[in-house]
Scaffold this motif. Structure first.
Motif, PDB file in Angstrom:
ATOM      1  N   ASP A 169       0.677  -1.043  -0.001  1.00 21.73           N
ATOM      2  CA  ASP A 169       0.065   0.099  -0.108  1.00 21.73           C
ATOM      3  C   ASP A 169       0.827   1.240   0.113  1.00 21.73           C
ATOM      4  OD1 ASP A 169      -1.568   2.413   1.173  1.00 21.73           O
ATOM      5  OD2 ASP A 169      -3.295   0.708   1.177  1.00 21.73           O
ATOM      6  N   GLN A 170       0.644   2.165  -0.955  1.00 27.78           N
ATOM      7  CA  GLN A 170       1.741   3.073  -1.163  1.00 27.78           C
ATOM      8  C   GLN A 170       1.399   4.323   0.117  1.00 27.78           C
ATOM      9  OE1 GLN A 170       1.169   4.759  -5.051  1.00 27.78           O
ATOM     10  NE2 GLN A 170       2.503   3.100  -5.930  1.00 27.78           N
ATOM     11  N   ARG A 171       0.174   4.299   0.520  1.00 30.69           N
ATOM     12  CA  ARG A 171       0.095   5.278   1.572  1.00 30.69           C
ATOM     13  C   ARG A 171       0.856   4.856   2.878  1.00 30.69           C
ATOM     14  NH1 ARG A 171      -6.230   4.249   1.042  1.00 30.69           N
ATOM     15  NH2 ARG A 171      -5.161   2.059   1.216  1.00 30.69           N
ATOM     16  N   ILE A 172       0.979   3.736   3.062  1.00 34.09           N
ATOM     17  CA  ILE A 172       1.847   3.314   4.208  1.00 34.09           C
ATOM     18  C   ILE A 172       3.373   3.403   3.863  1.00 34.09           C
ATOM     19  CG2 ILE A 172       2.401   1.244   5.553  1.00 34.09           C
ATOM     20  CD1 ILE A 172      -0.597   0.297   5.213  1.00 34.09           C
ATOM     21  N   GLN A 173       3.500   3.015   2.739  1.00 39.32           N
ATOM     22  CA  GLN A 173       5.233   3.456   2.230  1.00 39.32           C
ATOM     23  C   GLN A 173       5.530   4.585   2.474  1.00 39.32           C
ATOM     24  OE1 GLN A 173       4.470   1.800  -1.793  1.00 39.32           O
ATOM     25  NE2 GLN A 173       4.781  -0.413  -1.243  1.00 39.32           N
ATOM     26  N   GLY A 174       4.434   5.647   2.072  1.00 40.72           N
ATOM     27  CA  GLY A 174       4.698   7.173   2.086  1.00 40.72           C
ATOM     28  C   GLY A 174       5.050   7.349   3.729  1.00 40.72           C
ATOM     29  N   ILE A 175       4.247   6.729   4.474  1.00 38.35           N
ATOM     30  CA  ILE A 175       4.565   7.162   6.023  1.00 38.35           C
ATOM     31  C   ILE A 175       6.102   6.604   6.310  1.00 38.35           C
ATOM     32  CG2 ILE A 175       4.108   6.551   8.413  1.00 38.35           C
ATOM     33  CD1 ILE A 175       1.206   6.426   7.428  1.00 38.35           C
ATOM     34  N   VAL A 176       6.394   5.334   5.853  1.00 41.97           N
ATOM     35  CA  VAL A 176       7.529   4.611   6.365  1.00 41.97           C
ATOM     36  C   VAL A 176       8.517   5.378   5.665  1.00 41.97           C
ATOM     37  CG1 VAL A 176       8.933   2.579   5.963  1.00 41.97           C
ATOM     38  CG2 VAL A 176       6.622   2.342   6.780  1.00 41.97           C
ATOM     39  N   ILE A 177       8.682   5.880   4.452  1.00 45.18           N
ATOM     40  CA  ILE A 177       9.870   6.528   3.561  1.00 45.18           C
ATOM     41  C   ILE A 177       9.918   7.842   4.023  1.00 45.18           C
ATOM     42  CG2 ILE A 177      10.758   7.070   1.385  1.00 45.18           C
ATOM     43  CD1 ILE A 177       9.149   4.565   0.348  1.00 45.18           C
ATOM     44  N   ALA A 178       8.891   8.783   3.984  1.00 40.50           N
ATOM     45  CA  ALA A 178       8.983  10.330   4.124  1.00 40.50           C
ATOM     46  C   ALA A 178       9.008  10.455   5.520  1.00 40.50           C
ATOM     47  CB  ALA A 178       7.527  10.765   3.396  1.00 40.50           C
TER      48      ALA A 178
END
Length: 541
Positions: free
Chosen positions: A112-121
């Motif tokens: 899920d890209q929304r979770i990836q956004g939290i982890v990365i950014a």
């Protein structure tokens, strides 16, 4: 010798402040309303600032030009030095195919890209900010967000907004260390106060990120992990800043939050997995010979360049290494052609240039790039071609960043910025409401929380003493409020646009972030005002 004057226009501080605001208003209007290219907008504002410095503030033209050159050089070193080497490392991972492996590795955490956004950014970006700062987190995380398929403009916006809560404690708390140095206030007191302010920003940022990535649906479907990330980071920041160490606050908060989020993902996943349908084509295809097989390889190897970066920055903070770099890796001198005094008769801080040639984040990134070359077996020829391609990609970004920093130096040295800040400081006890706005203004102009603290730290303390407010509260608010101006600083907009390979899109990104910057600033200003009253005064004790 030139001595700064706060009220050069008809002897009126307020008319002078309105005049001083013209270059900044011009810059933001050209970017946000007329969608003028960033380099043109920055050069136009620089010319206006020079004209006002000479015609209104009576600064000698040679000194104004010398100040502009100093600011422009600062734009090249350390700012562009950081960005060039960070993007060079990225380009090497792309041409060798490890970038594709990195994409696959992030998807193993969550597809899920929304979770990836939290982890990365948010999580990983906080760790990079803790060690490097100066635009490095924006450059690196924007590229990594594109790696998981997020559209470029959206990736830049998310990277900029995420780079808020960690900034006051970034680069091993350099902004607060600088603030303590210029104000004479204890670092521990300033850090503790900042640790009672920035966690309230951090608590909301992950929710804002998922909203930027997927709107209300994103918040509705992923709010549990966003709340966990925000509250964990905020609580860890509070505990570290107040009870452990100001310098390591962001490292502790970033590590604890990353571990907590990864652990939470083992017991919870969103019901519906969302992917961005606008995933961009891969860059760097002009140099694909010898490319690693698409999507295959070790996850550790794909993360290796970023692990190397973290390890090298951590090494520079080790006692003996840090002391050696402080002694041999820094050259400090008065910039030629400048002889400027503040309105109080003190030498202007901006006259002194600190050249951190070995200690600079860009130099450390260059070393990380050389190690990446060896690790990925990139030959000298390919590495040089990749470096050249990076320089070509950034050619207009160089113009933008150097022009913006030249503008900041001219405004600082001529007294235009001090006029703006002093005008806001004339509001009496209500200055607590405007105190974060002063810091926001400083970061919006300079792109640096450290520079804003150098510029306005003493002003905040002086205003507090005159109005009977807590100087530690207002000085800390200068730094913590300033972080909200970083997302729309033209310098950082240029870094973000260059990182996503879309130089010239600064105006588009600006329009995406300005509303969030102003909205968060309004809420934060209200918080500081209430902290100066019995309503929330208990938070500052």
């Amino acid at each position: 010798m030139y001595r700064q004057v706060l009220d050069p226009l008809a002897g009126s501080l307020y008319w002078s402040a309105l005049c001083a605001a013209v270059p900044l208003l011009t810059l933001f209007v050209l970017l946000g309303v007329f969608q003028v290219r960033a380099q043109i907008a920055a050069l136009t504002s620089l010319v206006l600032s020079l004209a006002l410095a000479v015609a209104v503030w009576d600064m000698p033209l040679p000194q104004a030009l010398s100040g502009a050159v100093e600011g422009g050089f600062y734009g090249l070193f350390p700012i562009m030095w950081i960005l060039v080497n960070a993007l060079w490392i990225y380009r090497m991972t792309e041409i060798t195919g490890w970038f594709a492996v990195l994409r696959r590795s992030f998807r193993t955490i969550s597809s899920d890209q929304r979770i990836q956004g939290i982890v990365i950014a948010f999580c990983f970006g906080a760790l990079i900010e803790a060690l490097a700062g100066f635009g490095t987190p924006v450059a690196i995380t924007a590229v990594m967000l594109i790696a998981v398929g997020i559209a470029p403009i959206k990736a830049a916006t998310v990277a900029l907004v995420a780079n808020t809560a960690p900034v006051a404690f970034g680069s091993m708390a350099v902004p607060l260390t600088t603030l303590a140095g210029v104000t004479g206030l204890p670092l521990d007191d300033l850090g503790a106060m900042a640790g009672r302010q920035t966690p309230l920003i951090a608590a909301f940022i992950p929710l804002l990120l998922v909203f930027l990535l997927d709107g209300r649906r994103g918040v509705r479907e992923t709010w549990p992990v966003a709340v966990v990330a925000g509250l964990t980071f905020g609580c860890a920041q509070f505990v570290a800043a107040n009870y452990i160490s100001v310098e390591t606050t962001d490292i502790i908060a970033g590590v604890v939050t990353l571990a907590t989020v990864l652990g939470f993902m083992r017991v919870w996943q969103p019901r519906t997995v969302r992917q961005d349908s606008q995933a961009p084509a891969e860059a760097g295809s002009e140099d694909r010979e010898g490319t690693h097989r698409e999507g295959s390889g070790s996850a550790v190897m794909s993360f290796a360049p970023y692990l190397i970066i973290c390890a090298l920055f951590a090494l520079t903070q080790v006692g003996p290494v840090k002391e050696w770099l402080a002694e041999h890796g820094v050259a400090q001198f008065t910039w030629p052609g400048l002889d400027v005094e503040s309105p109080g008769g003190e030498p202007a801080a901006a006259m002194t240039f600190k050249l951190e040639h070995l200690k600079a984040a860009g130099t450390i990134l260059l070393a990380a790039g050389l190690l990446t070359m060896a690790l990925y077996r990139v030959g000298p020829g390919r590495a040089v071609r990749a470096y050249g391609a990076t320089l070509r990609q950034l050619r207009w970004t160089v113009v933008t960043v150097t022009s913006v920093l030249a503008l900041a130096w001219v405004m600082n040295l001529s007294g235009q910025t001090a006029t703006l800040g002093t005008a806001l400081a004339q509001t009496g006890a209500a200055f607590a409401l405007f105190s974060p706005i002063v810091g926001w203004l400083g970061v919006a102009v300079t792109g640096s929380d450290t520079s804003a603290n150098s510029l306005f730290g003493v002003l905040q303390v002086t205003a507090a003493q005159k109005t009977g407010l807590d100087p530690v509260l207002l000085a800390a608010a200068n730094s913590t409020g300033g972080v909200l101006g970083k997302m729309l600083s033209p310098q950082n907009l240029a870094v973000a646009a260059a990182a996503i390979g879309m130089a010239g899109s600064e105006g588009t990104i600006f329009r995406k972030v300005i509303g969030w910057s102003l909205g968060l600033l309004a809420g934060f200003a209200l918080l500081i005002y209430l902290q100066s009253t019995p309503v929330l005064g208990w938070m500052t004790v």
